[in-house]
Enzyme design. Sequence first.
Site: not given
Length: 245
Positions: A12, A152, A156, A185
């Site tokens: 996805r 997170y 990253k 996004i």
Amino acid sequence: MEKTAVVTGASRGIGAAAAIALAKEGYRVAVCCNTQLEKAQAVVETIRAAGGTAQAFAADVADEAAVKQMFARIERELGSADVLVSNAGIAQQKLFTDITAAEWDRMFDVCVKGAFHCCQAVLPHMIGEKHGRIILVSSMWGQVGASCEVHYSAAKAALIGLTRALAKEEGPSGITVNCVAPGVIETDMMASFSEEDKRELADETPLCRLGTPQDVAAAIAFLASDAGAFFTGQVLAPNGGFVIG
């Protein structure tokens, strides 16, 4: 000669769009997922309907043995990887003081250790061929950090460090290693955001809209292409101007 691209987290969102974009460039594509094999198969069917070659594969990228088995299958059925797009990841919004050790570990296991496992799986072939493209998918929060997403952001950011160091190590072997750091996004990872939240984020973006998976896939396809051959150790940031610098 046809080449093979492996895209993780491809059932996805950004991964699916990247798989489709690379198939359009003539790559045989391994559409990889963890548990969403049915969705990965739908991406495969989209690629095949357009005349491309693709096959779905499943593994938890945090599991070294599972990754080795998956890449062995990919090599047998599609060929060794010429391009790796390490996109598999998870997200979570939580106060730092509420993050458990298990949640911290899982974030790093999937986002960072997963990239480590996949890079190690593809490098022997790439080094032997003196050619290869490795593209890691980070986030703008890996560049500047995000409140309530410390684990997170840290994971990253680690991918950016991995990119820069590995690019130096593998450059003499003709292998480029780059990173894509998307902005906000419109994907399933934003399912918890209200429409008002999304409007506010779009307003904060100089281009006044949220990004699409296709916006990021275009950056990935560029880095995989001959046009991106002199880019290595770089962070390409399709973020609509949300983060500049």
